[in-house]
Design a protein around this motif. Sequence first.
Motif, PDB file in Angstrom:
ATOM      1  N   ILE A  14       3.154   6.849   8.119  1.00 28.66           N
ATOM      2  CA  ILE A  14       1.775   7.144   8.522  1.00 28.66           C
ATOM      3  C   ILE A  14       1.223   8.325   7.712  1.00 28.66           C
ATOM      4  O   ILE A  14       0.072   8.294   7.259  1.00 28.66           O
ATOM      5  N   LYS A  15       2.034   9.343   7.507  1.00 28.48           N
ATOM      6  CA  LYS A  15       1.596  10.494   6.696  1.00 28.48           C
ATOM      7  C   LYS A  15       1.298  10.060   5.265  1.00 28.48           C
ATOM      8  O   LYS A  15       0.296  10.482   4.678  1.00 28.48           O
ATOM      9  N   ALA A  16       2.156   9.232   4.688  1.00 30.60           N
ATOM     10  CA  ALA A  16       1.934   8.743   3.324  1.00 30.60           C
ATOM     11  C   ALA A  16       0.684   7.878   3.251  1.00 30.60           C
ATOM     12  O   ALA A  16      -0.095   7.961   2.290  1.00 30.60           O
ATOM     13  N   LEU A  17       0.460   7.059   4.268  1.00 31.86           N
ATOM     14  CA  LEU A  17      -0.735   6.226   4.318  1.00 31.86           C
ATOM     15  C   LEU A  17      -1.994   7.087   4.400  1.00 31.86           C
ATOM     16  O   LEU A  17      -2.985   6.823   3.709  1.00 31.86           O
ATOM     17  N   TYR A  18      -1.949   8.131   5.197  1.00 30.62           N
ATOM     18  CA  TYR A  18      -3.103   9.026   5.322  1.00 30.62           C
ATOM     19  C   TYR A  18      -3.378   9.753   4.001  1.00 30.62           C
ATOM     20  O   TYR A  18      -4.532   9.904   3.596  1.00 30.62           O
ATOM     21  N   THR A  19      -2.335  10.169   3.310  1.00 33.44           N
ATOM     22  CA  THR A  19      -2.500  10.809   2.004  1.00 33.44           C
ATOM     23  C   THR A  19      -3.174   9.849   1.030  1.00 33.44           C
ATOM     24  O   THR A  19      -4.110  10.222   0.310  1.00 33.44           O
ATOM     25  N   LEU A  20      -2.725   8.616   1.001  1.00 34.57           N
ATOM     26  CA  LEU A  20      -3.333   7.595   0.148  1.00 34.57           C
ATOM     27  C   LEU A  20      -4.795   7.363   0.539  1.00 34.57           C
ATOM     28  O   LEU A  20      -5.668   7.248  -0.328  1.00 34.57           O
ATOM     29  N   TYR A  21      -5.059   7.311   1.835  1.00 29.83           N
ATOM     30  CA  TYR A  21      -6.412   7.125   2.357  1.00 29.83           C
ATOM     31  C   TYR A  21      -7.348   8.209   1.823  1.00 29.83           C
ATOM     32  O   TYR A  21      -8.458   7.936   1.376  1.00 29.83           O
ATOM     33  N   LYS A  22      -6.895   9.451   1.855  1.00 31.31           N
ATOM     34  CA  LYS A  22      -7.722  10.568   1.383  1.00 31.31           C
ATOM     35  C   LYS A  22      -7.866  10.548  -0.130  1.00 31.31           C
ATOM     36  O   LYS A  22      -8.969  10.716  -0.650  1.00 31.31           O
ATOM     37  N   GLU A  23      -6.769  10.367  -0.850  1.00 29.76           N
ATOM     38  CA  GLU A  23      -6.787  10.446  -2.310  1.00 29.76           C
ATOM     39  C   GLU A  23      -7.623   9.346  -2.949  1.00 29.76           C
ATOM     40  O   GLU A  23      -8.229   9.566  -3.997  1.00 29.76           O
ATOM     41  N   TYR A  28     -12.847   3.119   5.185  1.00 26.67           N
ATOM     42  CA  TYR A  28     -12.389   2.371   6.355  1.00 26.67           C
ATOM     43  C   TYR A  28     -11.037   1.762   6.029  1.00 26.67           C
ATOM     44  O   TYR A  28     -10.811   1.272   4.917  1.00 26.67           O
ATOM     45  N   LEU A  29     -10.131   1.791   6.960  1.00 23.60           N
ATOM     46  CA  LEU A  29      -8.824   1.175   6.783  1.00 23.60           C
ATOM     47  C   LEU A  29      -8.304   0.750   8.153  1.00 23.60           C
ATOM     48  O   LEU A  29      -8.188   1.567   9.063  1.00 23.60           O
ATOM     49  N   ALA A  49      -9.813  -3.099   4.355  1.00 31.22           N
ATOM     50  CA  ALA A  49     -10.108  -1.753   3.870  1.00 31.22           C
ATOM     51  C   ALA A  49     -11.404  -1.752   3.081  1.00 31.22           C
ATOM     52  O   ALA A  49     -11.827  -2.767   2.540  1.00 31.22           O
ATOM     53  N   LYS A  50     -12.023  -0.589   3.047  1.00 27.44           N
ATOM     54  CA  LYS A  50     -13.231  -0.387   2.254  1.00 27.44           C
ATOM     55  C   LYS A  50     -13.125   0.989   1.634  1.00 27.44           C
ATOM     56  O   LYS A  50     -12.802   1.963   2.312  1.00 27.44           O
TER      57      LYS A  50
END
Length: 83
Positions: A14-23, A28-29, A49-50
């Motif tokens: 989840i932390k890695a996914l959130y990092t990817l989301y921000k970067e 939207y995901l 995702a968007k």
Amino acid sequence: QVPPVKQPVLAQWIKALYTLYKELHFAYLEINPIVMLGDSKIVPLDLVAKIDETAGFVCAQKWGELDWPSPFGRAAYPEEALI
């Protein structure tokens, strides 16, 4: 419910996914459902995702080549059909 022994693996994912989301500037995901296999591998079964296309100047290289769909509800112009 996630067994306590597998919770750290899920938390790291989840932390890695959130990092990817921000970067990558996602707007939207949604992942539903995700499953964790017996070997603790996490597999998203469905995802939508968007990304925020206005962030193209920041991360176009990270995104790579993308085809942007027409905005929702907008009919294509005849000229666009030729492209």
